[in-house]
Motif scaffolding. Sequence first.
Motif: not given
Lengths: 304, 382, 416
Positions: B64, B158-160, B162, B277, B281-282, B285
């Motif tokens: 993700l 996901q954490a990466v 972020l 941007s 994450i967005v 995904i």
Amino acid sequence: MTLSEMMNIGLMQGFAGLSLFAVLLLMGLGLAIIFGQMGVINMAHGEFMTIGAYTIYLSSVAVGKLAPNFMPYYFPFAILLGFAIAFAAGWFVEWALIRHLYKRPLDTLLATWGVSLAIQQAFRTFIGPKEVSPTLPDWLLGSWAPSPGLDIPINGLFVLGLTAVVTGAVLLALSKSRWGLRVRATVSNRVMANATGIDTKKTDRLTFAIGCGIAGIAGAAFTTIGSTGPTSGSLYIVDAFLVVTFGGAASLLGTVVSAFGIAQTQSISEFFMAGSMAKMLTLSLIVVILMMRPQGLFASKVRR
Amino acid sequence: MNALTDMMKRYQLGSVLVLTILLAVVMPLALDIFRLNLVGKYLTYAFVAIGLVMLWGYGGVLSLGQGVFFGLGGYAMAMFLKLEASDPETTKIQSTPGIPDFMDWNQLTALPAFWVPFKSLPFSLIAVVAVPMLLAFIISYAMFKRRVGGVYFAIITQAVALILTVLIIGQQGYTGGVNGMTDLKTMLGWDTRTDSAKYILYYVCVALLIGSILLCTWIQKSKAGTLLLAMRDKEDRVRFSGYDVANFRIFTFCLSAGLAGIGGALFSLQVGFMSPSFVGIVPSIEMVIFAAVGGRMSLVGAVYGTLLINFGKTYFSETFPDAWLFLMAGLFIAVVLAFPDGLAGVWQRHVAPRLAFGRGSNKGSTKVSTEVPAEVSTSPVV
Amino acid sequence: MAIKRDPSNLDASRRRLIQGAAALPVIGASGMAFGQPTASVNTTKLAITDTEVTVGQLHSSTGTMAISETGSIQAEQLAIDEINAMGGILGRKIKVIKEDGASDWPTFAEKSKKLLINDRCAAVFGCWTSASRKAVLPVFEKENGLLYYPTFYEGLEQSKNVFYTGQEATQQILYSLDWAQKEKKAKTFFLIGSDYIWPRTSMKIARKHIENFQKGKVVGEEYYPLGSTNFGSLMNKIKVQKPDCIFTAVVGGSNVAFYKALKAAGITGDKQLLVTLSVTEDEMTGVGGENFQGFYSSMKYFQTLDNENNKKFVAAFKAKYGKDAVIGDVTQAGYLGPWLWKAAVERAKSFDVDKVVAASPGIELKNAPEGYVKLDENHHLWSKSRIAIGMPDATFKVVSESPQLIKPDPFPKGYQ
């Protein structure tokens, strides 16, 4: 800076860390129940929190218009209402969608992302795209000053208290209630639980709904801190996941410990360096530790 | 002739050919340069999507955080272009001429050391692919060797994503922060904003995309591809057969990262800026959604999925902004629930058999396994 | 600091406006079209017909900036409706194409391309944050478009294709810092902002002014990402440093969390001086009067300004958007955009961007709600600056006003 002033600052900073701990724990609790006990990744968790937050806002608007004298008292009722609505929404989502996907965890992740998009758009369409804030009762505003120079935010105390109550209730319910018994049985051995007559499907639905309800309470609590908009949920979701994963997905105690650790690391480092560097430091530490110990701090002792 | 048709069937070149004709001939003829440039932008996302087909559809690993690699490649190219646009003559009104504008207004007085190598185009081009792959290698080595997979891996990616977003935004002086790097104009003196440049860049993008698809198809058809599928379905058996599962997964992850990096670089060139941007994450995904809708087992399908959703976003979001997001959410849920193979699966199972072309079930999925398996949750060994 | 006096103003352009407006009904009644043939007013293939001229509007109606940009959308629309009611410009009614930037700068860039390349808009009224303006600037310069930008910003920019109807840094920042020092005897400052170009550049200018010109001291400088809500540690840092003045440029939704955190930490207006560059009536609706009362805001316009133009403007705005509607500084600056464009087009007798730009310097608006303003040849407005204190009912009370119009100076010497 006198010694007493420094002590005051130290206490206030410690409290800021406790406050953050309460916020993270409240966010992570609902998710830990769902993820830990059911293996379902609910990417819409943030949106259930926002459901709770909007409930508070709409209640405050309604009370303001219809019964202004009730203003100082509406908040606790509104929190319960937030729990109820989020609970109902979670019940519906589980029935409509999640129950088809139990064997496919990665797919639940994606499907619940779709749900989160839909809920966000529903907020935009039915409530409005601008960020909103409820009118908070006076007793929640401002600070409490037990001694001069020591200012403890009242909303921080409130969130801390609420978190303690909710966490205690969940732990109690899991260990003492029949629902807790059913959940623990299903987690240990789903097949046997079914064989002994436990309706695992109903248990799953109830658990999911309770997890979402707790998310609703979290969202309601956060209206004391910041404003609410359709995308507020996405601010919280990754932090919540990290708290749960870091603590060990199957362990609620792990969630508590990890929330505490993360909160203290972040708030202490925030005091000494820029805010974004502190966040990055905390996140990197989490990732590194997770890479070394992927099952989290408190791994479940049972092979799933 | 037989050998040719056999090769075409084996490598599903038929569908690739159709895609090539659509992108290289039909689109440029049917669309004006403004919309063609938009299609070029969508195609850069498609690089990420085909990487995901290899990683997720074939390898069974969901990431993700592909936006990270897209962003790294994009920023590498953007840094080169920004340095070129910040020569002392153009920037003479700054406190410190010769450095990018965002460094100036963040009170930096000299080019940071890690920026200097990006003055050279060969270095930047290598960095576009090498930096994402390096990061992918580090992450995947740490994770796959410890047999972390499934859900945990997804959350860590996901954490990466972020972390990288926070890093880019927080270090405004070095990266341009939340504004990103804007006003990218020329590459080695060639103005990338003219119409003719946009056409050329579009064709370069199409060529690289088709090349990547062919590369991935070749990998799929090789022994490595078969092993990947086997690992996805029955990891332990493959391990007991003596293969190192981790190495194959690391390879696939690095491959997908490199592809995403190329996509990012082409984005910077065609659109003229890069910002955080696209890293978070967005967007990551969203890129998974492109692959899911198009068909996570189908390279060509992933491209169609990307085009379809992006076209929908641009057109429907203007005319029916409220309805569009509901539609996309519903589409996504439907795909996950009912059509796990995406559009390619729909085509392959329902449409192609009814078309008496004699090519049979050639379009879309591979013959080895067309079913998306009920996933075994590969939680880490306790 | 150079504060130039406004030159003796001529009523010429206002007379011309009134004459033109008075003439319209007569000509309309006689049934003749007032407009010149399209070919003579539009030589660059803009979207203009004999009866209509197309403009674009590019703001965030969704996302974290929606709370701030909604007012601009409303004000620009009000101005356009009023112009259309008067017969339009050069006999053509204004048609608006609205696009949503969604608080995302790449989306702003993409939509601006659409408005200029695809829709061929004669002018665009849009953007709010400097990030969005920087993202669209290359597009406007390449396509030779025209942007009316309503927000107070950091200066250091002067594009041929942009007109800046909000204050630039020297008008807003320097005036407020001098006020804090003179009126409130502030010597130490704590600078706080959101993490993007405008707050960073503003604080760079503020720091130079405090340290070099005022001989004061900056005791803290912190930035937080847009949309951030976590200000607990910041409150404690403020308490450690005990600044005479907190000088802030926190933007958008973060304002709500910031002022709630201040109140929760016991930092209130009666005990601490705080001057902000970024709280207008729009943000107050989210922040709440009880959280901001006693703090000061530095703007050129407040809804409670006491002059005839403003009273009429507020009445018209509330009539159209409801009695609870609020009007902030950027909203008013957005209102000025279409009027300035109209005046320039009529002076140039053409919609061509180059001609409109050439005709713009010197344009005056005597009926602006903030009072008299004039367009300088550096594309910025001469205007007065004001400081106001926040009241518990979420309005502002003006406590100080610059005696003269301040000349805009986007590239101030000694601040770079």
